[in-house]
Design an enzyme around this catalytic site. Structure first.
Site, PDB file in Angstrom:
ATOM      1  N   ASP A  53       0.833  -1.176   0.034  1.00 14.18           N
ATOM      2  CA  ASP A  53       0.080   0.212   0.183  1.00 14.18           C
ATOM      3  C   ASP A  53       0.842   1.316  -0.101  1.00 14.18           C
ATOM      4  O   ASP A  53       0.661   2.371   0.569  1.00 14.18           O
ATOM      5  CB  ASP A  53      -0.918   0.024   1.150  1.00 14.18           C
ATOM      6  CG  ASP A  53      -2.029   1.287   0.984  1.00 14.18           C
ATOM      7  OD1 ASP A  53      -2.204   1.460  -0.078  1.00 14.18           O
ATOM      8  OD2 ASP A  53      -2.704   1.423   1.885  1.00 14.18           O
ATOM      9  N   TYR A  54       1.934   1.207  -0.819  1.00 12.01           N
ATOM     10  CA  TYR A  54       2.918   2.330  -0.954  1.00 12.01           C
ATOM     11  C   TYR A  54       2.479   3.192  -2.127  1.00 12.01           C
ATOM     12  O   TYR A  54       3.123   3.817  -2.914  1.00 12.01           O
ATOM     13  CB  TYR A  54       4.289   1.950  -1.127  1.00 12.01           C
ATOM     14  CG  TYR A  54       4.898   1.492   0.084  1.00 12.01           C
ATOM     15  CD1 TYR A  54       4.413   2.158   1.533  1.00 12.01           C
ATOM     16  CD2 TYR A  54       6.009   0.553   0.167  1.00 12.01           C
ATOM     17  CE1 TYR A  54       5.394   1.927   2.526  1.00 12.01           C
ATOM     18  CE2 TYR A  54       6.631  -0.061   1.226  1.00 12.01           C
ATOM     19  CZ  TYR A  54       6.248   0.793   2.482  1.00 12.01           C
ATOM     20  OH  TYR A  54       6.893   0.282   3.686  1.00 12.01           O
TER      21      TYR A  54
END
Length: 788
Positions: free
Chosen positions: A460-461
């Site tokens: 979830d970057y």
């Protein structure tokens, strides 16, 4: 003395037992050895034997040596290591005359006095900022400013997204005189699923504000008096209510109109100068609508779409799941010429079959669809075929684009492919766009270049920050049109915005290859080695922290138990540490740039998370806690796992990693060096386990919204965890002014000069800081006294 001996022995026993566990996990031997020494010291003191005092003293001195060797002179890291010995040593010094054979009463009291001074000095030091970084470089001279009013028309003021206000009426010399000029309350408290993250828009003598439930308010720029209020009557589905910004469209003043066949009928019915709404507020909503509102009256523009509304669910397929929308808009629409370009928010981690991340452009005149960019089906350039939909679960643009009309490009910060933390079945057609910056041709929506900041992102970057456009010197008397992209990883990528090639060096580095069943990881990941990185250093056991040496020990043990091999440790069925966490690094607040001097202003988050993949068959999905991030479980339907999210906190509810947990910083874009770094705010208003800290200790706290930079070299910031609006010197980080707000904020302020009075204002939306129980509905404007 006997009581002290018992207490010391118990402390030693706890440390020794915990130390044994830490050693078995491969951790430091210190706690076992120190615990054993304190246990023995306590027993000897209980027996009133002076050797107990000597053993305590030796242990304390050894602790100083060990602590400095492990963490150097880092103040906050030393506190839980040394402060307990300072306190215990002070008490013991007062008790020393009671020991048999100890006749040096005067020496004992001298020692107690020295340790007491140390305690006072330590208490004073707690209220001073630590970890401050300053370079020796002299600040560049201030550049030109203007007193001519100009609009804050876009989310980042201009299409470049730099949040630079070219005014200098408020400056270093007079900023301390700033006062509240007016306050407006929207009547909508930002509570529950709502967060007031709006950066107001200013056009002429009017300020426009939108609330989490998409109410729009027009205010007098000098008084804050309400001119009109529009309520689109969205349904509060209690999911993710935000309205970060608005757009503005004035047909007669479009700098570069685009001509489209779809608009022919509209233009035939609207000769030049005769639109129903001469000036229009553009808004997207949390029930997936695109609206245009008359900026003068607050009424829907009936000639746009269907009665002022465009349905954004057309072509999207299924978006409503048990009265929860999985697609809608939270960020400001991007008005480019006579087009409105929008992306969309999708519900993190629900399924492999989520709504599309398609990016679409609509006519700002008629509301007709002009183009669509569906990365999974690039052959679809408008609506999908009858009965079909745009590609499901593709990376989305939930944040805000920037654009360059001269180059004809719009720059999209893309999210990662859904679901966030397992990607074994992601298609190749969209894999290259996940967590990437993509440049599209404004006129056609066709892809021109792509730069990926994370390969196969399963952390979830996604790119949360708006790109910032700025021309940097090339060292040869010319400039390079650059794009500055901040990331959740704390990396700053500096790209040529013409073609996406790095200006500052980017290096591909090998990363761990262990991965969950059915998934894969990229062999390398990009690192922007030519630019400073903030908060990106891998965590070690020595970085573990606590308010005491007990919870520090617990955090060390917890760290050793976690699956962690650095930044790109893939999620696993074993609890896995993610750092920098998926909140950032840099989040949606984005960058601010002093355009005159090329100073990049930053604020970040340094809070790791713990995630655990759990096979579906081991979970009662009816009991899953829905939501986002820490404290929730993502179902990730269509994958082998659900994923659980937890905070990495000590038993006291304090982050296990050492502060700062957020900083303000500035980078010189020409030299590409970090100029300064200071902790971001204090714990004064932080509430842990129901207890408010109430002390202005500058640990440096997580931040969301960004700052606004002025031509006078000031950066204004109001999104700290404590309830203050601040002005910093952008060249040094020195705090020059602050003002207490009724509640905290998590928005980005803005600044303008009134065309009526010539006063410069700084405006902040304050609805409550993240993690704070205090909520509000305030819009606060600051200005110099009228006599100034």
């Amino acid at each position: 003395m006997r009581f002290f001996g018992v207490l010391l022995a118990l402390i030693g026993l706890v440390l020794a037992v915990g130390g044994i566990q830490l050693v078995t996990l491969g951790g430091s031997w210190y706690y076992l050895l120190a615990g054993a020494a304190l246990l023995l010291s306590g027993i000897l003191l209980l027996l009133r034997h002076k050797l107990g005092a000597w053993l305590f003293g030796i242990t304390a001195l050894a602790t100083v040596v060990w602590a400095v060797a492990e963490v150097g002179l880092d103040f906050w890291k030393l506190v839980p290591r040394l402060a307990p010995f300072l306190v215990l040593g002070f008490v013991l010094a007062l008790l020393l005359p009671q020991l048999a054979g100890m006749r040096a009463r005067r020496s004992a009291y001298v020692l107690a006095s020295v340790l007491g001074v140390g305690l006072v000095a330590g208490a004073f030091a707690i209220f001073q900022p630590h970890g401050v970084i300053h370079t020796a470089a002299a600040p560049k001279p201030l550049g030109p400013a203007t007193a001519t009013p100009s609009d804050w028309q876009h989310y980042g003021r201009t299409p470049a997204g730099t949040r630079f206000a070219p005014f200098d009426q408020i400056n270093r010399d007079n900023v301390k005189q700033l006062e509240v000029a007016w306050t407006y309350r929207t009547g909508e408290i930002a509570e529950g699923a709502s967060e007031f993250q709006n950066t107001p828009m200013q056009i002429g003598d009017t300020v426009f504000v939108c609330t989490p439930l998409n109410k729009v308010v027009a205010l007098d720029a000098d008084t804050g008096a309400e001119r009109w209020k529009f309520d689109p009557k969205v349904e509060d589905r209690k999911t993710w209510n935000r309205c970060r910004g608005l757009g503005y469209y004035e047909p007669a003043k479009v700098s570069q109109p685009y001509s489209f066949e779809e608009d022919a009928a509209w233009h035939a019915a609207h000769p030049a100068g005769s639109p129903v709404c001469a000036s229009r507020v553009v808004m997207t909503t949390i029930d997936a609508r695109l609206l245009q509102i008359d900026a003068k009256t607050g009424e829907l523009c009936q000639d746009f779409g269907q009665g002022g509304v465009v349905d954004l669910t057309v072509g999207m397929g299924k978006v409503d799941y048990d009265n929860v929308l999985w697609y809608y808009l939270t960020s400001a629409p991007t008005v480019v010429g006579n087009m409105v370009i929008i992306g969309g928010w999708t519900f993190d981690g629900r399924s492999v079959d989520e709504p599309s991340g398609v990016v679409r452009a609509f006519s700002a005149d008629s509301g007709e669809l002009i183009w669509a960019w569906d990365m999974g089906q690039p052959e679809i350039t408008k609506l999908p075929p009858e009965g079909g939909s745009y590609s499901r679960s593709t990376p989305n643009v939930w944040s805000t684009p920037a654009f360059d009309e001269d180059l004809g490009l719009v720059y999209l910060p893309l999210g990662n492919q859904q679901p966030d933390f397992w990607g074994g079945n992601r298609p190749e057609t969209t894999e290259k766009h996940s967590s990437a910056v993509v440049a599209l041709d404004i006129r056609t929506g066709r892809e021109r270049w792509t730069f990926q900041t994370v390969h196969h992102d399963i952390w979830d970057y996604d790119i949360a920050s708006q790109p910032a456009l700025y021309d940097i010197p090339d060292g040869k008397g010319q400039t390079i049109p650059a794009l500055v992209q901040l990331t959740k990883r704390g990396q700053i990528f500096l790209l040529d915005r013409r073609d996406g090639t790095p200006i500052a060096e980017v290096e591909e580095r090998a990363v761990p290859q262990t991965v969950a069943a059915g998934d894969w990881v990229a062999k390398t990941q990009p690192y922007s080695v030519g630019m400073p990185a903030l908060g990106a250093e891998p965590l070690t056991e020595a970085d573990m922290w606590g308010a005491t040496f007990f919870d520090q020990l617990v955090c060390r043990i917890a760290f050793r138990k976690l699956n962690y091999e650095g930044e790109f440790t893939a999620p696993s069925t074993k609890p896995t540490l993610i750092y920098p966490g998926y909140y950032g690094g840099f989040n949606w607040g984005s960058a601010a740039i002093d355009e005159n001097r090329g100073y990049l202003f930053l604020n970040d988050i340094r809070i790791p998370q713990v995630v655990t993949l759990i096979p579906h068959e081991n979970v009662d999905e009816s009991k899953l806690v829905a939501g986002h991030g820490v404290g929730s479980t993502y179902p990730m339907h269509g994958t082998p796992f659900v994923i659980d999210h937890a905070a990495f906190n000590s038993p006291l509810g304090i982050p296990c990693n050492a502060p700062p947990w957020g900083v303000f910083a500035a980078v010189d874009l020409e030299s590409r060096e970090l100029m300064w770094q200071v902790p971001a705010g204090t714990v004064e208003d932080a509430v842990v386990n129901g207890i408010r800290a109430s002390l202005p200790v500058p640990l440096g706290m997580p931040t969301l919204g960004s700052g606004v930079v002025t031509a006078s070299g000031l950066v204004f910031y109001g999104a700290t965890q404590d309830y203050y609006m601040r002005a910093l010197d952008v060249a040094t980080g020195e705090e020059l002014w602050k003002s207490r707000m009724p509640v905290g904020g998590q928005a980005t302020p803005m600044s303008y000069v009134s065309p009526k009075t010539g006063r410069q204002y700084v405006v902040m939306a304050a609805g409550g800081a993240r993690q704070s129980p205090d909520r509000g509905d305030y819009v606060i404007a600051y200005a110099l006294p009228k006599t100034q």
